[in-house]
Write an enzyme that holds these catalytic residues in place. Structure first.
Site, PDB file in Angstrom:
ATOM      1  N   GLU A  25       2.340 -12.321  -3.189  1.00 10.60           N
ATOM      2  CA  GLU A  25       3.781 -12.051  -3.022  1.00 10.60           C
ATOM      3  C   GLU A  25       4.246 -12.402  -1.607  1.00 10.60           C
ATOM      4  O   GLU A  25       3.442 -12.709  -0.728  1.00 10.60           O
ATOM      5  CB  GLU A  25       4.107 -10.603  -3.360  1.00 10.60           C
ATOM      6  CG  GLU A  25       3.526  -9.617  -2.378  1.00 10.60           C
ATOM      7  CD  GLU A  25       4.488  -8.495  -2.025  1.00 10.60           C
ATOM      8  OE1 GLU A  25       5.661  -8.758  -1.690  1.00 10.60           O
ATOM      9  OE2 GLU A  25       4.038  -7.331  -2.065  1.00 10.60           O
ATOM     10  N   LYS A 167       2.263   3.015  -2.590  1.00  6.98           N
ATOM     11  CA  LYS A 167       2.701   3.175  -1.198  1.00  6.98           C
ATOM     12  C   LYS A 167       2.844   4.664  -0.905  1.00  6.98           C
ATOM     13  O   LYS A 167       3.429   5.416  -1.688  1.00  6.98           O
ATOM     14  CB  LYS A 167       4.041   2.475  -0.987  1.00  6.98           C
ATOM     15  CG  LYS A 167       3.919   0.960  -1.037  1.00  6.98           C
ATOM     16  CD  LYS A 167       5.025   0.305  -0.225  1.00  6.98           C
ATOM     17  CE  LYS A 167       4.791  -1.186  -0.089  1.00  6.98           C
ATOM     18  NZ  LYS A 167       5.284  -1.972  -1.217  1.00  6.98           N
TER      19      LYS A 167
HETATM   20  N1  PSU Z   1       5.954  -5.052   1.888  1.00  6.06           N
HETATM   21  C1  PSU Z   1       6.832  -4.937   2.908  1.00  6.06           C
HETATM   22  N2  PSU Z   1       8.126  -4.670   2.630  1.00  6.06           N
HETATM   23  C2  PSU Z   1       8.567  -4.512   1.332  1.00  6.06           C
HETATM   24  C3  PSU Z   1       7.633  -4.631   0.285  1.00  6.06           C
HETATM   25  C4  PSU Z   1       6.357  -4.900   0.623  1.00  6.06           C
HETATM   26  O1  PSU Z   1       6.416  -5.053   4.040  1.00  6.06           O
HETATM   27  O2  PSU Z   1       9.754  -4.276   1.112  1.00  6.06           O
HETATM   28  C5  PSU Z   1       8.117  -4.569  -1.132  1.00  6.06           C
HETATM   29  C6  PSU Z   1       7.079  -4.901  -2.199  1.00  6.06           C
HETATM   30  O3  PSU Z   1       7.268  -6.253  -2.481  1.00  6.06           O
HETATM   31  C7  PSU Z   1       7.499  -4.038  -3.365  1.00  6.06           C
HETATM   32  C8  PSU Z   1       8.877  -3.629  -2.933  1.00  6.06           C
HETATM   33  O4  PSU Z   1       7.505  -4.772  -4.536  1.00  6.06           O
HETATM   34  O5  PSU Z   1       8.750  -3.445  -1.558  1.00  6.06           O
HETATM   35  C9  PSU Z   1       9.414  -2.414  -3.588  1.00  6.06           C
HETATM   36  O6  PSU Z   1      10.709  -2.215  -3.122  1.00  6.06           O
HETATM   37  P1  PSU Z   1      11.706  -1.230  -3.874  1.00  6.06           P
HETATM   38  O7  PSU Z   1      11.185   0.139  -3.583  1.00  6.06           O
HETATM   39  O8  PSU Z   1      13.036  -1.528  -3.279  1.00  6.06           O
HETATM   40  O9  PSU Z   1      11.637  -1.595  -5.322  1.00  6.06           O
END
Ligand code: PSU
Ligand code: MN
Length: 317
Positions: A25, A167
């Site tokens: 990703e 996370k």
């Molecule tokens: N790593 C980072 N920042 C991010 C993410 C990962 O340093 O924002 C991302 C990941 O890609 C994950 C996303 O899929 O955060 C989830 O964000 P949300 O809670 O807005 O769905």
């Protein structure tokens, strides 16, 4: 219209020849790390996969085209873009699955979150994907209803995803409940407790797997059942939770007060929605004086190693 997906030469060749490919990703490039560390990390992760005989496919949008694997010229382009984005954040967007269509139409560039990467990897017929940590149910979900689109995407794309657990900024037990509700299998790699990203474990139980063959076996069983239904049933992701290596694991007693501090600051500043996760991770980097970033890099590499082994085993005839 220009091609929606642009494959790198290496990824195109590997997919045609049935050789192993690992999707990676890109929000970590666009939102996780500053330039030039972001691109150095992307290169290092790609190198880690190659050393294990696997072709890396970093997935990212550049000018509205979804790149499946990067050429040297794409790295040059991303270096420019990430430098410009330091002054103008709108140049590199955080793209979840639902954002892809407008981004393609408007020719935007941006990092793909887990949901968007799952969607594009599946379109490209890539079976294994390594990320840092999946999104999930946020701690204030009772008021905000903030539940990552990653969970919905995990329920709808048959891809094996390697993650360092949930996370730690999230509500871990509630995220696991949601994954259960969505029928998404969750396996602990050589552990029966859910890893918590920076921390190698948590009190929450998950199903343990000890061999690559158990993971590929489960994937093959799912594929066989899909075939029995003539492809009507989509299948779900198989989530492999890979704990951060012990040497880099930060105890939760150390991490938790920092996380609470970051959450409090987010609330005071009114940070919500898609800005939440990048804000919290960046805040933690500042509060821990870079320790969290170091842990993040280690767990990413660790996930690429395990993802590569799974991809290699799946490609064996
Ligand atoms: N790593 C980072 N920042 C991010 C993410 C990962 O340093 O924002 C991302 C990941 O890609 C994950 C996303 O899929 O955060 C989830 O964000 P949300 O809670 O807005 O769905
Ligand atoms: Mn959200």
């Amino acid at each position: 219209m220009k091609e929606m997906l642009q494959y790198s030469q290496a990824v195109k060749a590997a997919l045609t020849e049935g050789k192993p490919v690992l999707a990676l990703e890109s929000t970590v490039i666009t939102h996780g790390l500053p330039y030039p560390q972001n691109l150095e990390t992307a290169r290092e992760l790609e190198k880690t996969a190659r050393e294990l005989g696997v072709t890396p496919a970093t997935i990212i949008l550049i000018d509205g085209t979804a790149h499946i694997g990067l050429e040297e010229s794409d790295f040059v382009c991303l270096a420019e873009l990430t430098q410009q984005a330091q002054a103008d954040k709108t140049l590199l967007k955080k793209l979840a699955q639902r954002d892809l269509v407008l981004a393609m139409a408007q020719k935007w560039s941006g990092g793909t979150t887990v949901s968007a990467t799952l969607h594009l990897a599946n379109l490209a017929r890539i079976k294994v994907f390594a990320t840092g940590g999946i999104g999930g149910v946020h701690r204030d979900w009772q008021e905000s209803l903030d539940i990552s689109a990653d969970l919905h995407a995990l329920a709808n794309h048959p891809v094996i995803i390697v993650t360092a657990g949930c996370k730690a900024i999230l509500d871990i037990p509630t995220t696991l409940e949601q994954l259960e509700t969505l029928c998404v299998p969750v396996y602990g790699w050589q552990t029966d407790r859910c890893p918590a990203f920076y921390t190698k474990d948590s009190p929450y139980p998950i199903d343990r797997v000890d061999s690559i063959a158990s993971i590929t076996g489960a994937y093959k069983a799912q594929s066989a059942m899909q075939r029995m239904l003539g492809g009507c049933e989509k299948g779900t992701a198989l989530v492999v939770m890979n704990p951060i290596p012990s040497a880099c694991s930060v105890p939760s007693e150390v991490m938790e007060p920092f996380i609470r501090q970051a959450l409090q600051e987010a609330e005071q500043l009114g940070i919500r929605g898609k800005a939440s996760t990048p804000f919290l991770l960046q805040k933690l980097a500042v509060i821990t004086a870079g320790e969290s970033v170091k842990a993040n890099l280690e767990l990413l590499k660790n996930n690429v190693r395990l993802g590569s082994k799974i991809a290699a085993a799946l490609a064996e005839k």
